[in-house]
Design a protein around this motif. Structure first.
Motif, PDB file in Angstrom:
ATOM      1  N   ASN A 104      18.148 122.027 114.119  1.00  0.00           N
ATOM      2  CA  ASN A 104      18.011 123.300 113.164  1.00  0.00           C
ATOM      3  C   ASN A 104      19.099 122.791 111.971  1.00  0.00           C
ATOM      4  O   ASN A 104      19.137 123.689 111.110  1.00  0.00           O
ATOM      5  CB  ASN A 104      18.264 124.401 113.777  1.00  0.00           C
ATOM      6  CG  ASN A 104      19.684 124.791 114.522  1.00  0.00           C
ATOM      7  OD1 ASN A 104      20.555 123.873 114.534  1.00  0.00           O
ATOM      8  ND2 ASN A 104      19.546 125.938 115.150  1.00  0.00           N
ATOM      9  N   GLN A 105      19.995 121.774 112.277  1.00  0.00           N
ATOM     10  CA  GLN A 105      20.881 121.605 111.008  1.00  0.00           C
ATOM     11  C   GLN A 105      21.369 119.980 111.102  1.00  0.00           C
ATOM     12  O   GLN A 105      21.014 119.308 112.138  1.00  0.00           O
ATOM     13  CB  GLN A 105      22.050 122.481 111.462  1.00  0.00           C
ATOM     14  CG  GLN A 105      22.825 122.019 112.597  1.00  0.00           C
ATOM     15  CD  GLN A 105      23.990 123.207 112.723  1.00  0.00           C
ATOM     16  OE1 GLN A 105      24.829 123.137 111.995  1.00  0.00           O
ATOM     17  NE2 GLN A 105      23.894 124.169 113.613  1.00  0.00           N
ATOM     18  N   ARG A 107      23.826 117.249 108.783  1.00  0.00           N
ATOM     19  CA  ARG A 107      24.935 116.774 107.701  1.00  0.00           C
ATOM     20  C   ARG A 107      24.770 115.245 107.378  1.00  0.00           C
ATOM     21  O   ARG A 107      25.118 114.379 108.580  1.00  0.00           O
ATOM     22  CB  ARG A 107      26.220 117.285 108.387  1.00  0.00           C
ATOM     23  CG  ARG A 107      26.406 118.864 107.939  1.00  0.00           C
ATOM     24  CD  ARG A 107      27.742 119.316 108.505  1.00  0.00           C
ATOM     25  NE  ARG A 107      27.589 119.384 109.887  1.00  0.00           N
ATOM     26  CZ  ARG A 107      27.038 120.358 110.681  1.00  0.00           C
ATOM     27  NH1 ARG A 107      26.343 121.216 109.987  1.00  0.00           N
ATOM     28  NH2 ARG A 107      26.994 120.310 112.069  1.00  0.00           N
ATOM     29  N   VAL A 122      23.850 118.952 103.244  1.00  0.00           N
ATOM     30  CA  VAL A 122      23.751 119.903 104.524  1.00  0.00           C
ATOM     31  C   VAL A 122      22.362 120.414 104.523  1.00  0.00           C
ATOM     32  O   VAL A 122      21.819 120.980 103.554  1.00  0.00           O
ATOM     33  CB  VAL A 122      24.650 121.080 104.465  1.00  0.00           C
ATOM     34  CG1 VAL A 122      24.710 121.783 105.731  1.00  0.00           C
ATOM     35  CG2 VAL A 122      26.096 120.688 104.341  1.00  0.00           C
ATOM     36  N   LEU A 124      19.762 122.825 106.642  1.00  0.00           N
ATOM     37  CA  LEU A 124      19.787 124.114 107.549  1.00  0.00           C
ATOM     38  C   LEU A 124      18.341 124.509 107.675  1.00  0.00           C
ATOM     39  O   LEU A 124      17.600 125.080 106.987  1.00  0.00           O
ATOM     40  CB  LEU A 124      20.605 125.284 107.282  1.00  0.00           C
ATOM     41  CG  LEU A 124      22.071 124.646 106.879  1.00  0.00           C
ATOM     42  CD1 LEU A 124      22.873 125.977 106.318  1.00  0.00           C
ATOM     43  CD2 LEU A 124      22.723 124.316 108.067  1.00  0.00           C
ATOM     44  N   MET A 130      19.191 130.373 113.873  1.00  0.00           N
ATOM     45  CA  MET A 130      19.784 130.730 112.560  1.00  0.00           C
ATOM     46  C   MET A 130      19.786 131.815 111.689  1.00  0.00           C
ATOM     47  O   MET A 130      20.603 132.262 111.263  1.00  0.00           O
ATOM     48  CB  MET A 130      19.401 129.348 111.664  1.00  0.00           C
ATOM     49  CG  MET A 130      19.847 128.213 112.078  1.00  0.00           C
ATOM     50  SD  MET A 130      21.562 127.824 111.400  1.00  0.00           S
ATOM     51  CE  MET A 130      21.973 126.213 111.629  1.00  0.00           C
ATOM     52  N   GLN A 142      29.094 126.617 108.236  1.00  0.00           N
ATOM     53  CA  GLN A 142      28.709 125.386 107.521  1.00  0.00           C
ATOM     54  C   GLN A 142      29.761 124.711 106.738  1.00  0.00           C
ATOM     55  O   GLN A 142      29.887 123.652 106.515  1.00  0.00           O
ATOM     56  CB  GLN A 142      27.204 125.934 106.789  1.00  0.00           C
ATOM     57  CG  GLN A 142      26.327 125.875 107.624  1.00  0.00           C
ATOM     58  CD  GLN A 142      25.762 124.742 108.816  1.00  0.00           C
ATOM     59  OE1 GLN A 142      25.966 123.680 108.511  1.00  0.00           O
ATOM     60  NE2 GLN A 142      25.672 125.257 110.168  1.00  0.00           N
TER      61      GLN A 142
END
Length: 207
Positions: A104-105, A107, A122, A124, A130, A142
């Motif tokens: 779910n994320q 970077r 980033v 998301l 979330m 974040q």
């Protein structure tokens, strides 16, 4: 937080130590949120940058915006973003890996010639987990994770945030570590774990 614990925050899964901080003012831009959410994200950047003693700017001379934050519902949405494949190498295969992992994320960072952070991206995916988080908590979490090149396991056991009454704040030791990391005496990047000793010394001096 002793030097061994500090070192764990920047030690990769392969055992290598890799520390980097921003080498230029941060210029964030946010995609995929409603207008009322933008001040929340901007406020999170301003708060953490102030803790670090770093700077923000209106524009980056090379990139325009150098910290891009994307909110979306499905990883495949990224494939439709114009020119994103130029910024993120192998975007298609990356999206497939993230879908398979149920992530779910994500970077991604770019670095300058000295190894300092030059840009960050980033991503998301707003799944149920979330979406349950308050906007302030999500934004602050974040921003903390983009201020330094943390280990992928740095916050797996404990969040960088804490509750103070009804407010969400940075855990004091994480705020102290970020502040020490941006001490102008220290380098913008480091690959030797002895660097953690220098961070520890800066934190002790601040106390």
């Amino acid at each position: 937080m002793d030097h061994l614990e500090i070192a764990r925050h920047f030690t990769r899964s392969d055992g290598s130590y890799h520390f980097s901080r921003w080498g230029r003012p941060i210029v964030p831009i946010v995609f995929g949120v409603e207008d009322q959410t933008l001040p929340v994200v901007k406020g999170a950047f301003e708060a953490v940058v102030a803790v670090a003693g770093h700077k923000m700017a209106e524009t980056d001379p090379e990139l325009g915006a150098n910290c891009m934050v994307f909110f979306f519902r499905d990883w495949k949405e990224l494939l439709a973003v114009p020119d994103l494949d130029r910024l993120i190498p192998d975007l298609g295969p990356l999206v497939e890996r993230l879908i398979k992992a149920g992530a779910n994320q994500y970077r991604a960072f770019r670095f300058d010639r000295d190894g300092a952070i030059q840009a960050a991206f980033v991503f998301l995916r707003m799944d149920a987990e979330m979406s349950e988080q308050p906007a302030e908590t999500l934004a602050l979490t974040q921003v903390v994770q983009v201020m330094l090149l943390w280990s992928e396991q740095a916050f797996s056991a404990q969040s960088p945030l804490a509750l103070a009454g009804e407010s969400t704040i940075l855990r004091p030791e994480i705020a102290g570590l970020i502040r020490a990391a941006y001490d102008p005496v220290l380098p913008g990047s480091a690959r030797d774990a002895s660097h953690a000793l220098r961070l520890s010394a800066r934190m002790e001096r601040a106390q």
